[in-house]
Design an enzyme around this catalytic site. Structure first.
Site, PDB file in Angstrom:
ATOM      1  N   GLU A   1      84.747   0.432  32.510  1.00  9.64           N
ATOM      2  CA  GLU A   1      83.270   0.722  32.789  1.00  9.64           C
ATOM      3  C   GLU A   1      82.267  -0.272  32.078  1.00  9.64           C
ATOM      4  O   GLU A   1      81.318  -0.585  33.117  1.00  9.64           O
ATOM      5  CB  GLU A   1      83.109   2.218  32.891  1.00  9.64           C
ATOM      6  CG  GLU A   1      84.295   3.015  33.595  1.00  9.64           C
ATOM      7  CD  GLU A   1      83.772   4.531  33.541  1.00  9.64           C
ATOM      8  OE1 GLU A   1      84.380   5.232  34.287  1.00  9.64           O
ATOM      9  OE2 GLU A   1      83.297   4.943  32.633  1.00  9.64           O
TER      10      GLU A   1
ATOM     11  N   VAL B   1      80.620  18.402   7.232  1.00  6.27           N
ATOM     12  CA  VAL B   1      81.789  18.843   6.583  1.00  6.27           C
ATOM     13  C   VAL B   1      82.697  17.960   5.748  1.00  6.27           C
ATOM     14  O   VAL B   1      83.396  17.093   6.334  1.00  6.27           O
ATOM     15  CB  VAL B   1      82.521  19.844   7.516  1.00  6.27           C
ATOM     16  CG1 VAL B   1      83.951  20.741   7.178  1.00  6.27           C
ATOM     17  CG2 VAL B   1      81.674  20.988   8.290  1.00  6.27           C
TER      18      VAL B   1
ATOM     19  N   ALA C   1      87.322  14.781  28.559  1.00  6.85           N
ATOM     20  CA  ALA C   1      86.588  16.103  28.403  1.00  6.85           C
ATOM     21  C   ALA C   1      87.320  17.405  28.768  1.00  6.85           C
ATOM     22  O   ALA C   1      87.052  18.479  28.251  1.00  6.85           O
ATOM     23  CB  ALA C   1      85.330  15.672  29.104  1.00  6.85           C
TER      24      ALA C   1
ATOM     25  N   GLY D   1      80.968  19.068  20.412  1.00  8.67           N
ATOM     26  CA  GLY D   1      81.299  18.389  21.656  1.00  8.67           C
ATOM     27  C   GLY D   1      81.695  19.347  22.797  1.00  8.67           C
ATOM     28  O   GLY D   1      81.124  20.545  22.591  1.00  8.67           O
ATOM     29  N   PHE D   2      82.635  18.830  23.476  1.00 10.60           N
ATOM     30  CA  PHE D   2      82.789  19.421  24.817  1.00 10.60           C
ATOM     31  C   PHE D   2      83.456  20.950  24.399  1.00 10.60           C
ATOM     32  O   PHE D   2      83.404  21.899  25.102  1.00 10.60           O
ATOM     33  CB  PHE D   2      83.619  18.686  25.759  1.00 10.60           C
ATOM     34  CG  PHE D   2      82.925  17.581  26.329  1.00 10.60           C
ATOM     35  CD1 PHE D   2      82.035  17.782  27.312  1.00 10.60           C
ATOM     36  CD2 PHE D   2      83.088  16.350  26.219  1.00 10.60           C
ATOM     37  CE1 PHE D   2      81.255  17.020  28.081  1.00 10.60           C
ATOM     38  CE2 PHE D   2      82.363  15.184  26.823  1.00 10.60           C
ATOM     39  CZ  PHE D   2      81.362  15.530  27.748  1.00 10.60           C
ATOM     40  N   GLY D   3      84.339  20.854  23.526  1.00  7.23           N
ATOM     41  CA  GLY D   3      85.449  21.730  22.943  1.00  7.23           C
ATOM     42  C   GLY D   3      84.292  22.932  22.379  1.00  7.23           C
ATOM     43  O   GLY D   3      84.344  23.993  22.583  1.00  7.23           O
TER      44      GLY D   3
END
Length: 448
Positions: free
Chosen positions: A183, A92, A329, A25-27
């Protein structure tokens, strides 16, 4: 198809420190980008082979965008410029801090540094019935399932005689008044006004109900009260029924029961009410709190100096953020980039630098020219300016030039035509009849 025991991770041996990252993901992606290959061997594990831009997932669900416009293959992102980078699409299953190994479905791998960047998963608060029958919105398959369900509901409502069943097909209940719920509700309202009447001229879309249900006393709880109030006004002006201080007690695929006894018939309940950290087995219970790993200012999991957690799965408590950073994020991006520098400092035997989060603000869009923004220095925007800021920020942070171009072209086209061009039922969502009524048929992977 090959049996699992015939597979292997096939990671080459190395004399460099090995950094194993769980989650693309973002990290995880920003950490890989900043880690120099000359200093580390980097191994990235993820169950999917792409990085998704999840803030736009609701637009895939409402047929505004195709899934490949908000996703980028991980192997494409890290090509020959990352010579000692290795991606494996594998689940994992556990971590063993004593032996410093990660366990996957196809074998174990030793690590020198482990980074858990697994993000979140839907939290149903122990309600298995809601988990079974509702529609989550966390991954691309979720968005495609929801898109198919909604389009199929319109197709069936256009043909059915029974007015009660037709109404249940035209009732859409969104549980959760955070950014995803708000949204999504706004996008559905725009479809109801501009698109669906042209597709289904035989249906009266004044009968289509969109309910947004929030357990707290305002929508967008993470944002300022001012933005929350403006958002509620936008939602109600768009004809969305906002139910605050309301909890869902049960849902059997046909009827939503709210706490207090109120009910509504619907065949589409969308669950955006909560998330919990997607944790990995192997770390002790005292290393986490409320589904997130407790970390120090260097993102080290408490008690484990060689194991790190970043992004939504990490809880770094500070005076300003007593419950940890918000699940958006920016904390993940900034923590990934910062941790890459600290890992470099660790192998050079230098002192680590604590992480400091720079809050760039929060944005939410409710529809055309309707958005809210909480910016630094207590600035608040609404209307067209906030809407334009939302568009710019989301284009800027999309990964891949092609994705930026495709999304921008879609938005420009939609702005001038009010048209969503992707209303295809490409993976029908199947139901079967049983004694109790209609029951969802899903692959187990869609429930996990």
């Amino acid at each position: 198809m090959l049996h699992i025991k015939e597979l292997t991770l096939n990671i080459p041996e190395t004399t460099k420190p090995r950094v194993v990252i769980i989650g693309g993901g973002f990290g995880g992606v920003n950490l890989v980008r900043k880690l120099p290959s000359k200093d580390f061997q980097v191994v990235l594990f993820d169950r999917q082979n792409y990085h998704g831009f999840w803030p736009l997932l609701y637009q895939v669900a409402t047929a505004g965008l195709e899934p490949d416009s908000i996703a980028e293959p991980l192997r494409k992102m890290f090509d020959e410029d990352y010579e000692d980078f290795h991606f494996r699409q594998v689940k994992v299953t556990g971590v063993n801090p004593a032996t410093k190994t990660v366990t996957t479905l196809v074998g174990d791998l030793p690590y020198d540094f482990l980074v858990i960047a697994t993000g979140t998963k839907s939290n149903y608060f122990g309600n298995e019935q809601i988990k079974k029958f509702s529609f989550p919105l966390k991954q691309i398959p979720d968005a495609l399932n929801l898109r198919s369900q909604m389009l199929q509901a319109f197709e069936q409502a256009n043909m059915i005689k029974d007015p009660e069943v037709r109404q249940s097909l035209l009732n859409f209940v969104i549980v959760g008044g955070g950014p995803t719920g708000v949204e999504l509700a706004g996008a559905l309202a725009e479809m109801r006004k501009h698109i669906l009447p042209g597709d289904y001229p035989g249906l009266d879309f004044s009968q289509m109900n969109i309910l947004l249900v929030e357990g707290l006393d305002r929508v967008l709880p993470p944002m300022s009260p001012k933005s929350s109030q403006t958002t509620r006004e936008y939602l109600e002006k768009a004809g969305i029924i906002v139910k605050l201080n309301t909890l869902v007690e049960s849902y059997d695929g046909q009827t939503v029961v709210f706490k207090g006894g109120e009910t509504i018939k619907t065949q589409t309940l969308i669950w955006a009410a909560g998330v919990s950290g997607a944790q990995i087995q192997g770390l002790p219970p005292e290393a986490s709190e409320r589904g997130r790993y407790l970390v120090n200012p260097f993102n080290q999991v408490i008690g484990f100096p060689d194991i790190f957690a970043i992004g939504d799965v990490a809880a770094m408590k500070t005076e300003k953020w007593p419950k940890g950073h918000p699940g958006v994020a920016q904390p993940a991006i900034q923590q990934g980039q910062h941790l890459a520098k600290n890992l470099g400092r660790m192998i050079r035997k230098e002192s680590l630098v604590p992480f400091e989060y720079f809050d760039k603000g929060s944005l939410a869009i409710i529809g055309r020219n309707r958005a809210v923004a909480d910016l630094p220095k207590d600035m608040h925007l609404k209307g067209f300016l906030a809407w334009a800021a939302w568009l710019f920020v989301h284009i800027y942070y999309l990964i891949g030039f092609r994705n930026k171009l495709v999304v921008l072209a879609n938005w420009v086209y939609k702005f001038f035509t009010f048209e969503n061009g992707n209303r295809l039922i490409i993976r029908p969502f199947i139901r079967k009849e049983d004694v109790a009524g209609q029951e969802f048929v899903r692959r187990q992977a869609d429930l996990d």
